[in-house]
Motif scaffolding. Structure first.
Motif, mmCIF file in Angstrom:
data_model
loop_
_atom_site.group_PDB
_atom_site.id
_atom_site.type_symbol
_atom_site.label_atom_id
_atom_site.label_comp_id
_atom_site.label_asym_id
_atom_site.label_seq_id
_atom_site.Cartn_x
_atom_site.Cartn_y
_atom_site.Cartn_z
ATOM 1 N N MET A 97 0.847 -1.206 0.000
ATOM 2 C CA MET A 97 0.000 0.000 0.000
ATOM 3 C C MET A 97 0.873 1.243 0.000
ATOM 4 O O MET A 97 1.714 1.412 0.877
ATOM 5 C CB MET A 97 -0.895 -0.047 1.237
ATOM 6 N N ALA A 98 0.659 2.074 -0.971
ATOM 7 C CA ALA A 98 1.612 3.168 -1.178
ATOM 8 C C ALA A 98 1.546 4.242 -0.111
ATOM 9 O O ALA A 98 2.557 4.845 0.222
ATOM 10 C CB ALA A 98 1.358 3.795 -2.542
ATOM 11 N N MET A 99 0.367 4.487 0.402
ATOM 12 C CA MET A 99 0.331 5.566 1.391
ATOM 13 C C MET A 99 0.854 5.098 2.746
ATOM 14 O O MET A 99 1.064 5.884 3.656
ATOM 15 C CB MET A 99 -1.077 6.104 1.527
ATOM 16 N N LYS A 100 1.089 3.795 2.852
ATOM 17 C CA LYS A 100 1.627 3.229 4.091
ATOM 18 C C LYS A 100 3.066 3.696 4.266
ATOM 19 O O LYS A 100 3.863 3.642 3.338
ATOM 20 C CB LYS A 100 1.584 1.707 3.950
ATOM 21 N N SER A 141 5.003 2.825 7.174
ATOM 22 C CA SER A 141 5.773 2.061 8.164
ATOM 23 C C SER A 141 5.276 0.633 8.226
ATOM 24 O O SER A 141 4.081 0.367 8.055
ATOM 25 C CB SER A 141 5.607 2.702 9.540
ATOM 26 N N ASP A 142 6.195 -0.288 8.462
ATOM 27 C CA ASP A 142 5.797 -1.686 8.644
ATOM 28 C C ASP A 142 5.737 -2.055 10.116
ATOM 29 O O ASP A 142 5.408 -3.180 10.472
ATOM 30 C CB ASP A 142 6.768 -2.617 7.900
ATOM 31 N N ASP A 143 6.089 -1.097 10.979
ATOM 32 C CA ASP A 143 6.035 -1.376 12.416
ATOM 33 C C ASP A 143 4.583 -1.543 12.858
ATOM 34 O O ASP A 143 3.665 -1.038 12.226
ATOM 35 C CB ASP A 143 6.624 -0.202 13.219
ATOM 36 N N LYS A 144 4.416 -2.245 13.985
ATOM 37 C CA LYS A 144 3.063 -2.409 14.522
ATOM 38 C C LYS A 144 2.583 -1.089 15.129
ATOM 39 O O LYS A 144 3.389 -0.270 15.559
ATOM 40 C CB LYS A 144 3.072 -3.490 15.605
ATOM 41 N N PHE A 145 1.249 -0.929 15.195
ATOM 42 C CA PHE A 145 0.677 0.332 15.668
ATOM 43 C C PHE A 145 1.237 0.752 17.035
ATOM 44 O O PHE A 145 1.707 1.878 17.199
ATOM 45 C CB PHE A 145 -0.856 0.224 15.717
ATOM 46 N N PHE A 146 1.193 -0.152 18.014
ATOM 47 C CA PHE A 146 1.614 0.263 19.358
ATOM 48 C C PHE A 146 3.127 0.516 19.433
ATOM 49 O O PHE A 146 3.577 1.292 20.272
ATOM 50 C CB PHE A 146 1.132 -0.732 20.430
ATOM 51 N N GLY A 174 1.043 5.716 10.613
ATOM 52 C CA GLY A 174 1.476 4.725 9.631
ATOM 53 C C GLY A 174 1.002 5.018 8.220
ATOM 54 O O GLY A 174 1.107 4.181 7.326
ATOM 55 N N SER A 175 0.469 6.210 8.025
ATOM 56 C CA SER A 175 -0.096 6.588 6.728
ATOM 57 C C SER A 175 0.306 8.035 6.461
ATOM 58 O O SER A 175 0.501 8.798 7.404
ATOM 59 C CB SER A 175 -1.623 6.476 6.793
#
Lengths: 240, 474
Positions: free
Chosen positions: B1-4, B6-11, B335-336
């Protein structure tokens, strides 16, 4: 004037004093108070978490409970705002929608009722203290009650109200937000406590048990010498 | 997903944000400044609520007739000698734009700030095709130099950086040898960028609003860089989200007023550029070739749904500037590229719940965003709608929560069950209670009591007190 109390589950179970002061205050102002004892909770925790089917059942129960009341008055802006949400919940069910609208039309938060319906701005209370007032988000933004608490507090004898910096900011309660998003909620409530401290007030006043539970809980945890009071307690205070 | 971004988890992202004390103080002071300016600029009008209503009406009308206005826009662009391409996906958009770049044999591309090109990851597509891409908005330029750090704010992309960090980036990447005084930094960037404008083969811009009646696009900037991007290179491509459209210049006037006052508290910004097609014969400035790329990339799926009003957004970031959650976690935590309340609403719509399922819950529903939005998007209500969708349609809520809510429904719609349940609260909690407070709550209370005390249930519930009082004749 006949008034049905909507006491809210938090006041019923955790802050029964808030309910007692609400009753006494309304009676002092000449109201005939009753407590429809079938009432439970407004359903806000389920509604805000997205469980709308479950909320509908709760809403129907609350609508039935207050069907015969002339006025419904509660000591919590956010719970009263939830009663006003019911009509959205039933947008595709005309019969219930109409009932929900009727309930919304006669439901008031305590200070809103005193100022807007009873047309009273001084309740003859006295409390010699230096205090600050926390605006609840749902009460000011969703229910639109902005001025009533201030008007009433201004008339309390001996009460010195200090303005709260960034008073428009949320305290970080937000129902399930406070437990689902602990790291964020913690920062928000910490900031709120910092601002309360900055005022130098010895008492924090609020009109919503949820916010007070959150800010008060953090104040206790940090061992700050600040007393937390619901506005009903303040308005029912008398120095004998 | 391009607007993403970061691959880190939310918390993990939240933890990083919360611990970044520099970023937090920068964001807090920027929020305070921008909020203050916005309030002054909107109050000055005296009838701000009327303006908001008008803004909402214009956006609703336009979206409800989007097909008509897009067709009108497209016809008028072509009539004025421009080319129009409707891209339903980001891949289609990037393919078309790189094709044009290749045709023009473009080596260097200058860009003015554009969120939609961030969303479709256009820069990397162009770089893959062999182009050098230069961002010319000062904030974007800084981020690009700093190893493509993603934007953390819709209007002020480098909000999370301070002047020392910018000085170091310029030093490391461009041999800058002066101080961190903002004027010196800006002068250096200007000198660098001037050369880029002059040597660029292709200019790419976003689009604040397209005007359907004339086939024009308009750009609102404070730096004037968009004017140069559209005036100097021989060819220009404008990329717009399909919803960024107004019927006529009259509505543009209103939307630009709402945008400037809401975003940075200005009556107008320094530059509002209006462009209609390629340059005419005899014109001194302007591109010889003009392309308008209208990007869908998931937007049409939002049309006609309960989330349609999210497309009203004019990217002013007023909601971001008032959001206490954004203040404490910072833009990257979302993350976006779309951060803040509108990001929490839009990201799951455009990018899916899989990547963004936490965002709708990262809000206390305080509604400060809804209050600030100049086009009256009910942001906090849309967050509740997301939650409803996650629970009821997607069935993705945790099992324990589902069970708890079912229990809640049963108890709260049955007075006898409710009464029995609450009656025992005080005695059940007694073992955990100390001086009217619970400091270490069991089970579901743990997250609360990790940071706060919980009040002990009253020994006598209100309803018991009331009953007793009634019996005693008050």
């Amino acid at each position: 004037m006949k008034v049905s109390l909507f006491i809210t589950c938090l006041a019923d179970v955790f802050y029964s004093n808030v309910g007692k002061h609400t009753v006494e205050l309304l009676e002092k102002l000449g109201c005939e108070v009753d407590f429809p004892e079938q009432q439970t909770c407004c359903g806000q925790p389920a509604y805000n978490s997205g469980y709308h089917k479950e909320t509908k059942e709760v809403a129907k129960h609350m609508i039935r409970t207050f069907e015969k009341s002339d006025y419904v008055v509660g000591p919590s802006g956010s719970c009263v705002a939830m009663l006003h949400e019911y009509s959205h919940l039933f947008k595709d069910e005309p019969v219930w929608k109409e009932k929900a609208e009727k309930l919304a039309d006669k439901s008031y938060e305590l200070t809103q009722f005193i100022v807007d319906v009873l047309k009273v701005e001084s309740v003859n209370a006295s409390l010699p203290a230096c205090a600050t007032y926390h605006k609840s988000c749902h009460m000011t933004r969703l229910l639109g009650v902005k001025d009533a608490p201030g008007k009433l507090l201004e008339q309390v004898e001996g009460l010195d109200i200090k303005p709260l910096p960034n008073s428009h900011d949320c305290c970080g309660f937000g129902g399930t937000f406070s437990v689902k998003m602990v790291p964020i909620s913690e920062q928000m409530v910490d900031e709120k406590v910092r601002h309360v401290e900055e005022t130098g007030a010895e008492v924090l006043i609020g009109a919503d048990c949820g916010c007070l539970m959150n800010i008060g809980g953090r104040i206790n945890r940090k061992g700050k010498p600040i007393k937390v009071m619901h506005i009903a307690e303040v308005l029912n205070s008398e120095v004998k | 997903m391009a607007m993403k971004i970061s691959d880190d988890k939310f918390f993990d992202r939240v933890e990083k944000g919360v611990n970044n004390t520099f970023m937090r103080s920068a964001v807090a002071s920027a929020q305070e400044r921008m909020q203050g300016k916005r309030l002054a600029a909107t109050e000055e009008l005296g009838n701000w609520e009327e303006w908001r209503k008008l803004g909402e009406e214009i956006r609703t009308h336009t979206l409800e007739n989007l097909d008509y206005y897009l067709e009108q826009l497209s016809e008028n662009v072509v009539k004025r000698g421009g080319h129009v391409f409707f891209a339903s996906t980001k891949e289609e958009a990037n393919e078309y734009i790189t094709k044009v770049a290749k045709e023009k044999q473009a080596k260097k591309v200058v860009k003015s700030k554009s969120m939609v090109t961030e969303e479709i990851h256009l820069n990397s597509a162009l770089e893959k095709a062999g182009c050098e891409v230069v961002e010319t908005d000062l904030g974007e330029y800084i981020l690009q130099l700093d190893d493509h750090d993603p934007p953390s704010h819709i209007v002020v992309p480098a909000l999370h950086k301070n002047k020392e960090q910018i000085r170091d980036t310029f030093k490391e990447k461009r041999g800058y040898d002066k101080s961190e005084i903002p004027e010196e930094l800006a002068l250096f960037a200007r000198e660098q960028l001037r050369q880029e404008f002059l040597s660029a083969d292709l200019g790419i811009t976003g689009c604040n609003f397209a005007v359907a009646e004339s086939g024009s696009i308009s750009l609102v900037t404070n730096e004037g860089n968009a004017g140069l991007v559209t005036a100097l290179p021989k060819a220009q491509i404008t990329v717009m989200g399909m919803e960024r459209i107004v019927p006529t210049w009259e509505e543009l006037d209103i939307m630009v007023s709402l945008l400037c006052r809401s975003s940075v508290g200005q009556k107008l910004t320094s530059y509002i550029t209006g462009l209609t097609g390629p340059k005419d014969e005899g014109d001194v400035d302007g591109p010889e070739e003009f392309h308008l790329v209208i990007v869908d990339n998931g937007r049409s799926n939002i049309l006609g749904t309960e989330f349609q009003s999210a497309l009203h957004c004019i990217r002013c970031a007023a909601c971001v500037n008032v959001c206490p959650v954004y203040r404490h976690v910072g833009g990257h935590s979302y993350g976006s590229i779309y951060a803040g309340p509108i990001g929490a609403v839009l990201s799951p719509l455009l990018g899916g719940y899989e990547d963004y399922k936490e965002l709708p819950y990262a809000s206390s529903l305080c509604a400060a965003c809804t209050d600030a939005c100049p086009v009256k998007i009910p942001l906090h209500e849309l967050l509740i709608k997301h939650r409803r969708k996650i629970v009821e349609d997607e069935k993705k809520s945790p099992f324990g929560e589902k069970l708890a809510m079912k229990g809640f429904q049963l108890a709260a719609s049955s007075p006898s069950l409710y009464k029995t349940g609450t009656k025992s609260a005080s005695s059940v909690m007694a073992p955990f209670t100390k001086e009217n407070n619970i400091q270490k709550g069991p089970g579901p209370m743990k997250p609360w009591t990790d940071v706060r005390d919980f009040p002990a249930p009253s020994k006598e519930r209100f309803r018991d007190w009331y009953k007793k009082r009634e019996k005693g004749g008050k």
